[in-house]
Design a protein around this motif. Structure first.
Motif, PDB file in Angstrom:
ATOM      1  N   GLU A   1       0.828  -1.203   0.000  1.00 46.89           N
ATOM      2  CA  GLU A   1       0.000   0.000   0.000  1.00 46.89           C
ATOM      3  C   GLU A   1       0.862   1.253   0.000  1.00 46.89           C
ATOM      4  O   GLU A   1       1.902   1.313   0.648  1.00 46.89           O
ATOM      5  CB  GLU A   1      -0.885   0.035   1.250  1.00 46.89           C
TER       6      GLU A   1
ATOM      7  N   GLN B   1      -2.898   5.547   0.269  1.00 46.79           N
ATOM      8  CA  GLN B   1      -3.883   4.503   0.527  1.00 46.79           C
ATOM      9  C   GLN B   1      -4.072   4.291   2.022  1.00 46.79           C
ATOM     10  O   GLN B   1      -5.204   4.156   2.500  1.00 46.79           O
ATOM     11  CB  GLN B   1      -3.451   3.183  -0.116  1.00 46.79           C
TER      12      GLN B   1
ATOM     13  N   ALA C   1      -7.507   5.016   4.009  1.00 48.54           N
ATOM     14  CA  ALA C   1      -8.104   3.894   4.728  1.00 48.54           C
ATOM     15  C   ALA C   1      -8.306   4.227   6.203  1.00 48.54           C
ATOM     16  O   ALA C   1      -9.351   3.919   6.783  1.00 48.54           O
ATOM     17  CB  ALA C   1      -7.232   2.652   4.574  1.00 48.54           C
TER      18      ALA C   1
ATOM     19  N   LYS D   1      -9.154  -1.625   3.701  1.00 46.54           N
ATOM     20  CA  LYS D   1      -8.148  -1.728   2.638  1.00 46.54           C
ATOM     21  C   LYS D   1      -8.707  -1.051   1.400  1.00 46.54           C
ATOM     22  O   LYS D   1      -9.854  -1.301   1.020  1.00 46.54           O
ATOM     23  CB  LYS D   1      -7.828  -3.189   2.301  1.00 46.54           C
ATOM     24  N   THR D   2      -7.921  -0.191   0.782  1.00 43.70           N
ATOM     25  CA  THR D   2      -8.374   0.500  -0.420  1.00 43.70           C
ATOM     26  C   THR D   2      -7.581   0.025  -1.630  1.00 43.70           C
ATOM     27  O   THR D   2      -6.427  -0.393  -1.511  1.00 43.70           O
ATOM     28  CB  THR D   2      -8.203   2.027  -0.288  1.00 43.70           C
ATOM     29  N   THR D   3      -8.206   0.108  -2.787  1.00 44.17           N
ATOM     30  CA  THR D   3      -7.516  -0.214  -4.029  1.00 44.17           C
ATOM     31  C   THR D   3      -6.577   0.933  -4.368  1.00 44.17           C
ATOM     32  O   THR D   3      -6.747   2.048  -3.858  1.00 44.17           O
ATOM     33  CB  THR D   3      -8.530  -0.426  -5.168  1.00 44.17           C
TER      34      THR D   3
ATOM     35  N   LEU E   1      -8.158   4.137  -5.193  1.00 47.56           N
ATOM     36  CA  LEU E   1      -9.042   4.620  -4.116  1.00 47.56           C
ATOM     37  C   LEU E   1     -10.522   4.557  -4.490  1.00 47.56           C
ATOM     38  O   LEU E   1     -11.354   5.235  -3.888  1.00 47.56           O
ATOM     39  CB  LEU E   1      -8.673   6.048  -3.683  1.00 47.56           C
TER      40      LEU E   1
ATOM     41  N   ALA F   1     -13.221   0.478  -1.288  1.00 47.74           N
ATOM     42  CA  ALA F   1     -12.723   0.278   0.073  1.00 47.74           C
ATOM     43  C   ALA F   1     -13.335  -1.009   0.615  1.00 47.74           C
ATOM     44  O   ALA F   1     -14.561  -1.148   0.647  1.00 47.74           O
ATOM     45  CB  ALA F   1     -13.086   1.455   0.961  1.00 47.74           C
TER      46      ALA F   1
ATOM     47  N   PRO G   1     -15.146   6.256  -2.194  1.00 48.36           N
ATOM     48  CA  PRO G   1     -15.009   4.865  -2.638  1.00 48.36           C
ATOM     49  C   PRO G   1     -16.279   4.047  -2.445  1.00 48.36           C
ATOM     50  O   PRO G   1     -17.078   4.302  -1.542  1.00 48.36           O
ATOM     51  CB  PRO G   1     -13.878   4.317  -1.774  1.00 48.36           C
TER      52      PRO G   1
END
Length: 125
Positions: free
Chosen positions: A2, A6, A10, A40-42, A45, A48, A90
């Motif tokens: 991450e 991120q 998060a 947890k985010t991609t 963003l 989530a 998100p």
């Protein structure tokens, strides 16, 4: 791995969702105590993944389904809180965090292990 952004996003989402679940949405979940254990985010963003822990409820799967049904309302509450920090709010995906139960299960397994003492004959060799 991450990025710093991120992790920051998060952490902010986790904090804000915790307040939303405790203050604004508590009545929708039959007074169950919902804790946000992790977010947890991609990398972009856009998504989530929110991990939840439940107390004071018997039907965790049913409560998770109720939360998923209210996800648009929850996202709207989140949008009103983070609208100045994020361009895109998100999409929220909710999951049950069972790490505490898993850890308890492992602890119970270790507690029930019987290790026989080493005999004197084996020590001499």
């Amino acid at each position: 791995m991450e990025s710093k952004r991120q992790r920051q996003v998060a952490k902010q989402i986790q904090k804000d969702l915790g307040e939303i679940f405790q203050r604004e949405m508590k009545q929708a979940f039959d007074k169950a105590f919902v804790t946000i254990t992790d977010v947890k985010t991609t990398p972009d963003l856009a998504i989530a993944r929110v991990y939840l822990s439940f107390l004071l409820t018997k039907d965790k799967e049913g409560l998770l389904e109720t939360i998923r049904e209210h996800s648009k309302t929850i996202r709207n509450h989140l949008a009103s809180r983070v609208r100045h920090q994020l361009r895109i709010v998100p999409e929220l995906q909710f999951y049950i965090d069972d790490t505490a139960e898993y850890a308890q299960k492992i602890e119970n397994l270790f507690a029930n292990i019987v290790i026989p003492p080493v005999s004197d004959e084996e020590n001499e060799e």
